[in-house]
Design a protein around this motif. Structure first.
Motif, short mmCIF file in Angstrom:
data_model
loop_
_atom_site.label_atom_id
_atom_site.label_comp_id
_atom_site.label_asym_id
_atom_site.label_seq_id
_atom_site.Cartn_x
_atom_site.Cartn_y
_atom_site.Cartn_z
N LYS A 66 -4.19 -4.89 -8.79
CA LYS A 66 -3.05 -3.98 -8.67
C LYS A 66 -1.72 -4.71 -8.50
O LYS A 66 -0.67 -4.08 -8.42
CB LYS A 66 -3.26 -3.05 -7.46
N GLY A 68 1.04 3.75 -3.04
CA GLY A 68 0.36 5.00 -2.68
C GLY A 68 -1.14 4.86 -2.66
O GLY A 68 -1.88 5.83 -2.88
N THR A 69 -1.62 3.65 -2.39
CA THR A 69 -3.06 3.41 -2.35
C THR A 69 -3.36 2.29 -1.37
O THR A 69 -2.55 1.37 -1.20
CB THR A 69 -3.61 3.04 -3.73
N GLU A 70 -4.49 2.36 -0.70
CA GLU A 70 -4.84 1.34 0.27
C GLU A 70 -5.30 0.07 -0.43
O GLU A 70 -6.09 0.12 -1.38
CB GLU A 70 -5.94 1.85 1.20
N SER A 117 0.84 -1.21 0.00
CA SER A 117 0.00 0.00 0.00
C SER A 117 0.87 1.25 0.00
O SER A 117 0.60 2.22 -0.74
CB SER A 117 -0.92 0.01 1.23
N GLU A 169 -10.36 -5.94 -6.61
CA GLU A 169 -9.67 -4.66 -6.76
C GLU A 169 -8.23 -4.74 -6.27
O GLU A 169 -7.31 -4.19 -6.89
CB GLU A 169 -10.43 -3.57 -6.00
N THR A 170 -8.03 -5.46 -5.17
CA THR A 170 -6.68 -5.58 -4.61
C THR A 170 -5.76 -6.34 -5.56
O THR A 170 -4.66 -5.89 -5.88
CB THR A 170 -6.73 -6.29 -3.24
#
Length: 441
Positions: free
Chosen positions: A278, A264-266, A260, A274-275
């Motif tokens: 990435k 730069g993103t949770e 994360s 969605e996880t």
């Protein structure tokens, strides 16, 4: 004319590719039933390479052809706790017709060494041999004793390799407190300023199971409400389609926090689609560490088309997260139902250790020296390794077989996959990192 010797010292980088190719060319396919060629030839190859530089390797054969090689390198301070570097020489089978290049050829194509075992794990075997041979040729002792173990049978659970040595020859590992092995230290490129290197600090436990349903045998033309195949298939279907609940362990939480920060993103483990979107090529590896799992892999029943058999069987590859074995088994029995009898074919524990200490620091130092944008992070392996056996001796185990990989290479897909291959430059990078790691550890 002067008699100056201009002979150049052969380095680990010089020979690692040939070592990898030659190991791949030795067919060590493990079918899990002793029907393969065995690892004896590979064990003898490794022993010869170690003996050439002054070591006294020992070969241990647990079953005909199933051989492992072990050697100890004396460190500058033998009173210090010793380090174990372990790798396995067996590989899963490969069907040559499916491959672009023959799986046991060790060909170099497009900057990669191709073949079964290129990443699982004759690459690490070759890197270890290359580093050790280089250091011993040049008289560079490690800071502490190092035990080298090139093992049989990892692909079938390690019974005839690591488990055999731990149970029958624990003295080989006297004084060893830490170990490094496979499936860790590989790179994941985030951007031009950051490359994460995933170090394995945890792995799921396993229950390889046989499921059995007994029914009423009879003629295929008759009505039969007690058909074993029907009952088993319904249970296997429920199991195969089951969505297991997300369980975020300490290691996975640390990995997601690191990722994360890097992205730069949770990253939300409860929002899997969605996880994982990435994570690119490592999504398959990481996704499997968020849940327990049970994958049906084999079915068996019957002997004639017009005979309803009295029994049907299935095999399942079950994996559970550290701390969740009891929950896994309870869920399993609930899903299968009372008619299904299950028994372990092979079982082993889950592992988890903290991502700290001198050894972890040495990994970061070695990686950063060869890759200025490197950051070591912990992760969990969805499978298992020989670390499970060495843990029984109180050895703290990590997965660290360093490779810098092209971002486009599907590294996770290489394991047990078709067209397995490892970049030549990745092997050379691994040699440099391992050499620095030994000095820093």
């Amino acid at each position: 004319m002067s008699g100056t010797d201009t002979t150049r010292h052969v380095t680990g980088e010089d020979e690692v590719v040939d070592l990898c190719r030659e190991l791949i060319q030795i067919d060590t396919s493990n079918y899990g039933d002793h029907s393969g060629p065995g690892e004896r030839k590979a064990a003898e190859y490794v022993a010869e390479k170690l003996a050439e530089v002054g070591l006294d390797p020992q070969i241990f054969e647990s079953h005909q052809g199933r051989a492992s090689t072990v050697a100890r390198i004396e460190g500058e301070d033998p009173s210090k706790p010793a380090l174990l570097i372990h790798g396995h020489t067996d590989v899963v089978p490969a069907n040559a017709a499916d491959w672009t290049h023959h799986p046991f050829s060790g060909e170099i194509v497009d900057g990669c060494v191709w073949g079964r075992g290129a990443v699982d794990m004759k690459d690490m075997d070759a890197m270890t041999l290359a580093v050790v041979r280089d250091r011993l040729r040049s008289g560079r002792k490690p800071p502490r004793d190092i035990v080298l173990a090139f093992l049989a049978d990892e692909e079938a659970g390690g019974t005839y390799g690591a488990r055999y040595l731990v149970d029958k020859h624990p003295d080989l590992f006297e004084g060893v407190t830490e170990a490094i092995g496979e499936v860790g230290g590989f790179s994941f490129t985030v951007n031009e300023n950051l490359r994460l290197y995933l170090v394995e600090t945890a792995q799921k436990g396993m229950h390889w199971m046989r499921l059995t349903v007994d029914g009423t045998a009879g003629h295929g033309s008759m009505t039969n409400n007690d058909n074993a195949i029907t009952e088993l298939c319904e249970a296997v279907g429920r199991l195969g389609r089951h969505t297991w609940p997300v369980r975020v362990t300490k290691t996975v939480r640390s990995f997601l926090d690191e990722l994360s920060d890097a992205l730069g993103t949770e990253l939300d483990p409860e929002n899997m689609d969605e996880t994982l979107a990435k994570l690119g090529g490592i999504a398959k590896m990481v996704g499997a560490t968020l849940r327990n799992s049970a994958a049906p892999t084999m079915l068996g029943a019957g002997y004639k088309v017009n005979v309803i058999p009295g029994q049907a069987t299935a095999h399942v590859d079950g994996r559970f997260l550290p701390g969740y074995e009891e929950e896994f088994l309870a869920d399993l029995d609930r899903i299968l139902g009372p008619r299904v009898r299950r028994e372990d074919v092979h079982g082993d524990k889950a592992l988890e250790t903290d991502f700290d200490g001198r050894l972890v620091d040495a990994m970061q130092v070695a990686l950063s020296a060869e890759d200025p944008i490197a950051r070591a992070v912990p992760y969990m392996l969805s499978g298992g390794t020989d670390a499970k056996s060495f843990d029984d001796l109180g050895i703290r185990c990590f997965g660290f077989a360093p490779l810098q990989l092209p971002p486009e290479l599907d590294f996770a897909g290489m394991f047990h996959g078709i067209d397995e291959r490892v970049p030549v430059e990745g092997l050379k990078f691994g040699v440099r990192v391992l050499d620095r790691f030994i000095d820093a550890s």
